[in-house]
Design a protein around this motif. Structure first.
Motif, short mmCIF file in Angstrom:
data_model
loop_
_atom_site.label_atom_id
_atom_site.label_comp_id
_atom_site.label_asym_id
_atom_site.label_seq_id
_atom_site.Cartn_x
_atom_site.Cartn_y
_atom_site.Cartn_z
N SER A 429 -2.78 5.30 -1.55
CA SER A 429 -3.89 4.82 -2.39
C SER A 429 -3.42 4.20 -3.70
N TRP A 430 -2.16 4.49 -4.12
CA TRP A 430 -1.73 4.00 -5.43
C TRP A 430 -1.80 2.49 -5.52
N TRP A 431 -1.29 1.79 -4.52
CA TRP A 431 -1.27 0.33 -4.57
C TRP A 431 -2.67 -0.25 -4.72
N HIS A 432 -3.66 0.29 -3.99
CA HIS A 432 -5.01 -0.24 -4.04
C HIS A 432 -5.59 -0.07 -5.44
N GLY A 433 -5.31 1.07 -6.07
CA GLY A 433 -5.77 1.29 -7.44
C GLY A 433 -5.09 0.37 -8.43
N PHE A 434 -3.79 0.15 -8.27
CA PHE A 434 -3.05 -0.74 -9.15
C PHE A 434 -3.58 -2.17 -9.02
N PHE A 435 -3.80 -2.62 -7.79
CA PHE A 435 -4.33 -3.95 -7.55
C PHE A 435 -5.70 -4.12 -8.23
N SER A 436 -6.59 -3.15 -8.03
CA SER A 436 -7.93 -3.25 -8.61
C SER A 436 -7.87 -3.27 -10.13
N TYR A 437 -7.00 -2.46 -10.70
CA TYR A 437 -6.88 -2.36 -12.16
C TYR A 437 -6.45 -3.69 -12.77
N LEU A 438 -5.50 -4.38 -12.13
CA LEU A 438 -5.01 -5.65 -12.67
C LEU A 438 -5.85 -6.84 -12.23
N ALA A 439 -6.30 -6.85 -10.98
CA ALA A 439 -6.88 -8.06 -10.39
C ALA A 439 -8.38 -8.00 -10.21
N PRO A 500 -12.49 7.07 1.38
CA PRO A 500 -12.97 6.80 2.76
C PRO A 500 -12.10 7.47 3.81
N THR A 501 -12.18 8.80 3.91
CA THR A 501 -11.35 9.52 4.86
C THR A 501 -12.15 9.95 6.08
N LEU A 502 -11.43 10.06 7.21
CA LEU A 502 -12.09 10.46 8.46
C LEU A 502 -12.64 11.88 8.39
N ARG A 503 -11.82 12.81 7.94
CA ARG A 503 -12.19 14.23 8.00
C ARG A 503 -13.37 14.56 7.09
N ARG A 504 -13.45 13.87 5.94
CA ARG A 504 -14.47 14.23 4.96
C ARG A 504 -15.65 13.26 4.95
N ALA A 505 -15.63 12.26 5.83
CA ALA A 505 -16.75 11.31 5.88
C ALA A 505 -18.04 12.02 6.23
N PRO A 522 -1.76 9.74 7.00
CA PRO A 522 -1.66 10.90 6.11
C PRO A 522 -2.73 10.92 5.02
N ASP A 523 -3.22 9.74 4.62
CA ASP A 523 -4.29 9.68 3.62
C ASP A 523 -5.67 9.79 4.23
N GLY A 524 -5.75 9.98 5.57
CA GLY A 524 -7.03 10.20 6.22
C GLY A 524 -7.78 8.97 6.66
N LEU A 525 -7.11 7.81 6.68
CA LEU A 525 -7.77 6.59 7.14
C LEU A 525 -7.67 6.48 8.65
N LEU A 526 -8.63 5.78 9.24
CA LEU A 526 -8.64 5.53 10.67
C LEU A 526 -7.53 4.55 11.02
N ARG A 527 -6.68 4.91 11.97
CA ARG A 527 -5.58 4.04 12.36
C ARG A 527 -6.07 2.98 13.34
N VAL A 528 -5.69 1.72 13.08
CA VAL A 528 -6.08 0.61 13.95
C VAL A 528 -4.86 -0.24 14.26
N ASP A 529 -4.94 -0.96 15.38
CA ASP A 529 -3.89 -1.88 15.77
C ASP A 529 -3.89 -3.05 14.77
N ARG A 530 -2.71 -3.34 14.21
CA ARG A 530 -2.64 -4.39 13.18
C ARG A 530 -2.93 -5.76 13.75
N ALA A 531 -2.77 -5.93 15.06
CA ALA A 531 -2.95 -7.25 15.65
C ALA A 531 -4.41 -7.64 15.78
N ASP A 532 -5.27 -6.67 16.19
CA ASP A 532 -6.65 -7.05 16.47
C ASP A 532 -7.70 -6.03 16.03
#
Length: 594
Positions: A429-439, A500-505, A522-532
């Motif tokens: 989650s750190w990167w997403h917060g850093f991005f939002s803070y700057l951009a 937005p975690t699976l277990r606590r949604a 590990p952060d509780g996000l739903l895993r998806v295929d990066r291709a589609d």
């Protein structure tokens, strides 16, 4: 390929759960790709969402007109352009400012954006071939069942029979979540002692009537949810601005705000780009991402990814400085570029920059940008109020001064980096917060309002790493930024969106998906295929008939819409998912005919 085919002559069925911007973007891509991949075959698309299609929950009409978009109207589009790397065709369309006939640098209110999104949805549906029809079901989806090799059943609230689907796409957007352990403890303490505790939520949905006029309210969070809260509790209660002065209505509470950084997100940049753009990506592009993904031992974000991000953002910054503000540099760009490419991170690169860029204010220091109050203390609470007002004023001045256009180059670098990092999946989650803070900070006018509220005594700053404790029948906040200071209040607001975690949604569909074996990071996000975007199970196998797009997945992007000519990672994902779905359904129909 599934072993189950369509009944001959029966149309295929696709259920899209979520009819907001992401679901709309998917339909737009289906319309764009259908002539190539699905011509002549029947298809029923079922949209499931309790909110009107297009706007969805976040951009619905039923919210305060005081709430603005967070981007200039010229920087908002739902349409693809030549910068989007995708297999499908480009279908251009108007930006928000072109469609609404408003100034490009206007920060439109969310109701206008909702109208734009509804129009885009209508256009996308109208562009579908006549054999593809769309049905809207204004309710909630509760769960998806069905075998991997067969048709899926989507069960809806208040309906005895499920929707039968050949494919299901989850485009759920931002979701509510159960409270974590700390929030549960704070909520229980509030119930026991008659206090007010507002947990993480979409601010427009929070019941703010429980926050009394004139009373102190602790606010933890200094991002966009805080800005909405600030607006609704001031102008929303009858206050007004006369120039740079806030005139209270007397109905406002007194907001004591702090966060991890202790400062608001950086202002939106208030000038236009001119001249040559930095040639991005340079140090973090597809080849580097391929290399990270190919590592059998995996990768660590801080060790393996962040140095590439740092070098890429530095390249964008210094390219702009040397090519546009060369009078503030000491060597030629070609010499600097060659040495920058060869220099290792740390002392060697710092020495190069120090020798080539005389003024420290022209150097990029991401650590200082990220944590401006680290190691900073103030002798008194009032001294800190004055100091933070000065910080915000300086930020506003810089972000509206083209002499510092290196900041806009870094913004473009951030967009480029985000588009690449999407391919890595869950990087924490750190990167997403850093991005939002700057951009993705607030419009400049919002920060000027913040300053006016501070001068009026309606808003007060607590500091960095704001700690909240419950005891003696109250909530108490403190920060090391002002040693020895604390403030008590009978109300606490957590000004941020739920994780937005699976277990606590709270969304039952996601919880059932998790119980059914869907993989999670590990952060509780739903895993998806990066291709589609196909949903992965815990063994990493893609489900042939279930897809997911959006912030609850490890393929999350900065947003379902974006600024023009910036590559639009969400558009790229929508195109890949639409094409994969159409090919699957086409082949299913061919098997039925054969």
């Amino acid at each position: 390929m599934s072993s189950e085919t369509l009944d001959p002559g029966a149309p295929a069925t696709l259920v899209i759960v979520g009819a907001g911007p992401r679901g709309t973007g998917l339909i737009e891509r289906i319309a764009a790709n259908a002539p190539e991949l699905y011509a002549g075959s029947g298809l029923d698309i079922h949209l499931v969402d309790p909110h009107p299609p297009g706007a969805g929950r976040i951009w619905r009409a039923a919210q305060s007109p005081l709430l603005w978009m967070n981007s200039h109207a010229e920087d908002v589009t739902m349409f693809t352009d030549e910068s989007v790397e995708m297999a499908g065709p480009v279908r251009p369309g108007p930006t928000l400012h072109e469609w609404a006939g408003i100034g490009g640098r206007t920060f439109a209110d969310r109701q206008i954006q909702g109208s734009y999104l509804r129009w885009v949805h209508e256009q996308a549906v109208a562009a579908l071939p006549p054999e593809i029809t769309v049905h809207h079901h204004p309710g909630r989806a509760l769960r998806v069942s069905g075998p991997r090799a067969g048709r899926q059943q989507v069960w809806l609230e208040g309906r005895d029979q499920p929707l039968s689907a050949d494919l299901v796409v989850l485009a759920l957007g931002h979701l509510d979540a159960e409270l974590d352990e700390e929030q549960r403890e704070l909520a229980a303490y509030a119930d026991e002692h008659g206090l007010v505790h507002l947990p993480p939520d979409f601010t427009a949905d929070s019941d703010l009537s429980a926050l009394p006029a004139g009373e102190p309210v602790l606010v933890r969070g200094f991002g966009l949810a805080f800005v909405d809260l600030m607006v609704l509790l001031t102008e929303g209660r009858g206050g007004r601005y006369e120039g740079d002065t806030y005139v209270p209505s007397g109905r406002e509470p007194v907001l004591y705000v702090g966060s991890r950084r202790g400062v608001p997100y950086h202002s939106k940049i208030g000038y236009d780009w001119t001249g040559e753009r930095p040639p991005l990506p340079r140090f973090l592009g597809p080849a580097e991402i391929d290399g990270l993904l190919a590592r059998p031992e995996g990768f660590d974000f801080r060790r393996d990814v962040w140095p590439l991000v740092e070098k890429e953002l530095g390249f964008a910054h210094y390219h702009r400085l040397f090519t546009v503000h060369a009078e503030r540099t000491a060597i030629a760009w070609t010499d600097f570029e060659e040495k920058y490419e060869a220099a290792s991170a740390g002392a060697e690169r710092e020495a190069l920059v120090a020798s080539a860029v005389p003024d420290p204010r022209d150097r990029l220091d991401l650590a200082a940008l990220d944590r401006p109050l680290d190691g900073v203390t103030y002798g008194s609470f009032e001294e800190f109020q004055e100091g933070l007002r000065g910080y915000v004023e300086s930020d506003l001045s810089r972000r509206h001064d083209a002499a510092h256009s290196t900041d806009l180059a870094v913004f473009l670098g951030l967009l480029s980096v985000y588009g690449q990092l999407v391919r890595l999946g869950d990087i924490g989650s750190w990167w997403h917060g850093f991005f939002s803070y700057l951009a993705s900070g607030p419009p400049g006018p919002r920060l000027r309002q913040l300053l006016a509220l501070s001068r009026a005594g309606v808003l007060k700053f607590v500091g960095a790493d704001m700690a909240v404790h419950a005891g003696d029948g109250v909530f108490r906040a403190s920060s090391a930024t002002v040693p020895g200071f604390s403030v008590e209040a009978r109300a606490l607001v957590e000004a941020r969106l739920p994780e937005p975690t699976l277990r606590r949604a709270l969304d039952p569909l996601l919880r059932e998906l998790h119980a059914d074996g869907a993989g999670e990071t590990p952060d509780g996000l739903l895993r998806v295929d990066r291709a589609d975007g196909r949903v992965l199970d815990r063994a990493g196998r893609p489900h042939p008939r279930r897809f997911a797009l959006g912030p609850h997945t490890d393929g999350r992007t900065p947003g379902a819409f974006t600024r023009p000519r910036t590559g639009g990672p969400a558009f790229r994902q929508n195109d890949a998912t639409a094409r994969a779905a159409l090919v699957f359904l086409r082949d299913l129909g061919a098997d039925a005919v054969g």
